[in-house]
Scaffold this active site. Structure first.
Site, PDB file in Angstrom:
ATOM      1  N   ASP A  13       0.844  -1.195   0.000  1.00 51.32           N
ATOM      2  CA  ASP A  13       0.000   0.000   0.000  1.00 51.32           C
ATOM      3  C   ASP A  13       0.881   1.247   0.000  1.00 51.32           C
ATOM      4  OD1 ASP A  13      -2.168  -1.677   0.133  1.00 51.32           O
ATOM      5  OD2 ASP A  13      -2.680  -1.221   2.214  1.00 51.32           O
ATOM      6  N   ALA A  42      -4.085 -10.692   2.024  1.00 49.54           N
ATOM      7  CA  ALA A  42      -3.013 -10.711   3.033  1.00 49.54           C
ATOM      8  C   ALA A  42      -3.502 -10.085   4.339  1.00 49.54           C
ATOM      9  CB  ALA A  42      -1.791  -9.966   2.507  1.00 49.54           C
ATOM     10  N   ASP A 242     -11.321  -6.049   6.378  1.00 50.41           N
ATOM     11  CA  ASP A 242     -10.458  -7.239   6.341  1.00 50.41           C
ATOM     12  C   ASP A 242     -10.253  -7.789   7.753  1.00 50.41           C
ATOM     13  OD1 ASP A 242     -10.194  -6.710   3.639  1.00 50.41           O
ATOM     14  OD2 ASP A 242      -8.391  -5.497   3.938  1.00 50.41           O
ATOM     15  N   SER A 272      -8.364  -2.121  15.348  1.00 48.55           N
ATOM     16  CA  SER A 272      -7.456  -1.954  14.202  1.00 48.55           C
ATOM     17  C   SER A 272      -7.484  -0.536  13.636  1.00 48.55           C
ATOM     18  CB  SER A 272      -7.778  -2.961  13.102  1.00 48.55           C
ATOM     19  OG  SER A 272      -8.905  -2.553  12.366  1.00 48.55           O
TER      20      SER A 272
HETATM   21  O1  RIB Z   1      -9.096  -3.427   2.375  1.00 43.50           O
HETATM   22  C1  RIB Z   1      -7.979  -2.580   2.385  1.00 43.50           C
HETATM   23  C2  RIB Z   1      -6.987  -3.019   1.370  1.00 43.50           C
HETATM   24  O2  RIB Z   1      -7.536  -2.930   0.087  1.00 43.50           O
HETATM   25  C3  RIB Z   1      -5.726  -2.200   1.371  1.00 43.50           C
HETATM   26  O3  RIB Z   1      -4.750  -2.708   2.238  1.00 43.50           O
HETATM   27  C4  RIB Z   1      -5.319  -2.199  -0.072  1.00 43.50           C
HETATM   28  O4  RIB Z   1      -4.335  -3.118  -0.372  1.00 43.50           O
HETATM   29  C5  RIB Z   1      -6.609  -2.426  -0.827  1.00 43.50           C
HETATM   30  O5  RIB Z   1      -6.548  -3.054  -1.997  1.00 43.50           O
END
Ligand code: RIB
Length: 301
Positions: A13, A42, A242, A272
């Site tokens: 990122d 990831a 995520d 987070s």
């Molecule tokens: O959900 C957030 C993620 O989505 C970021 O870390 C970035 O990589 C994006 O694609």
């Protein structure tokens, strides 16, 4: 300890912060530039591993320095990288993120993430089959998503499909997943003719709509259920969804019911977003327990 597999994107990122977003043709001064680890796949893997999941990642990076660092970061988070391939034909995936007032906008360049192959998934068949849950998102080509979900469906393996970023998918695919977790805007794009209530009633105990600070909604087969969020002041919401998905997977496979698993996911997401970067603020299980908001009956080991 739950055995989890995450199939999906791995990225770097590139993040800038500013006090506003530029309009077309405008140049503005920003505040900060930094590179952090990201990629929705990831991120979900790291979120789950920090909370005690035994996680294996399936995905693809480039043969560049970024790819090397991405794999190292997974390993530093105790994630098995046996099924992360390095390809030469494309650079590693990247996301270009602007953060203003804690909220982000993202341009995602898939790069090597698009080079994942059906053969790679076939090679990881035994890993998929030994999983308590498999998590997948939309930063991966659709034919791979379909292959993974169909395989898991046939073998009776639970799946969490987080349709982010939103992409049109067939009804048949949604029918095969165990949990489907769009956020509010993804829900609207995926189900343009349905209200939220209609959508949740159509997919009881499957469709879980995350709505940031407004909490999470689903239908339990009899009624709509709202699970409140934990109220915090966000520094950076990147990766909140995520974190929720990874943590939700950990809680489910630890035997918590749907509501408690969502609460566990909400707490992880709330912690987070109090740090900058998608992965930097993702809590460990110890941090969850120390937060003062961890419910003793969750009893996750
Ligand atoms: O959900 C957030 C993620 O989505 C970021 O870390 C970035 O990589 C994006 O694609």
């Amino acid at each position: 300890m739950s055995n989890m597999t995450v199939v999906g994107s791995l990225s770097t990122d590139f993040v800038v912060t500013a006090d506003k977003r530029p309009t077309v043709g405008e140049t503005i001064f920003g505040e900060l530039f930094t590179t952090t680890f990201g990629g929705k796949g990831a991120n979900q893997a790291v979120a789950a591993a920090r909370l005690g999941g035994q996680v294996s990642m399936i995905g693809t990076v480039g043969s560049d320095l970024f790819g090397k660092e991405i794999v190292l970061n997974l390993e530093n988070n105790s994630i098995d990288t046996t099924f992360v391939e390095r390809v030469t034909q494309k650079p590693s995936g990247s996301a270009h993120i602007t953060v203003v007032d804690g909220d982000n906008s993202i341009i995602y360049i898939p790069g090597a993430n698009d080079e994942i192959t059906k053969e790679q998934i076939n090679l990881a068949q035994s890993q998929l089959e030994s999983s308590d849950v498999v998590i997948i998102q939309n930063e991966t080509p659709l034919d791979i998503i379909e292959q993974v979900i169909q395989t898991c469906f046939e073998k009776g393996i639970k799946t969490i499909y987080n349709p982010a970023p939103a992409k049109k998918v067939d009804q048949a695919l949604i029918d095969q997943v165990t949990y489907f977790t769009p956020n509010e805007s993804e829900f609207t794009l995926l189900f343009p003719t349905l209200t939220l209530s209609e959508g949740m009633a159509k997919y009881p105990n499957k469709l879980i709509v995350t709505m940031g600070s407004k909490g999470v909604y689903f239908n339990d087969g009899e009624k709509e259920v709202h699970v409140d969020s934990y109220k915090v002041t966000p520094i950076d919401t990147t990766g909140a969804g995520d974190t929720f998905n990874g943590a939700f997977g950990v809680a489910l496979t630890a035997g918590l019911d749907m509501i408690e698993s969502i609460r566990f996911g909400n707490l992880a997401a709330a912690l987070s977003i109090q740090k900058f970067g998608a992965q930097s603020g993702m809590p460990t299980l110890v941090e969850m327990k120390e937060s003062g908001l961890y419910e003793k009956e969750w009893n996750i080991k």
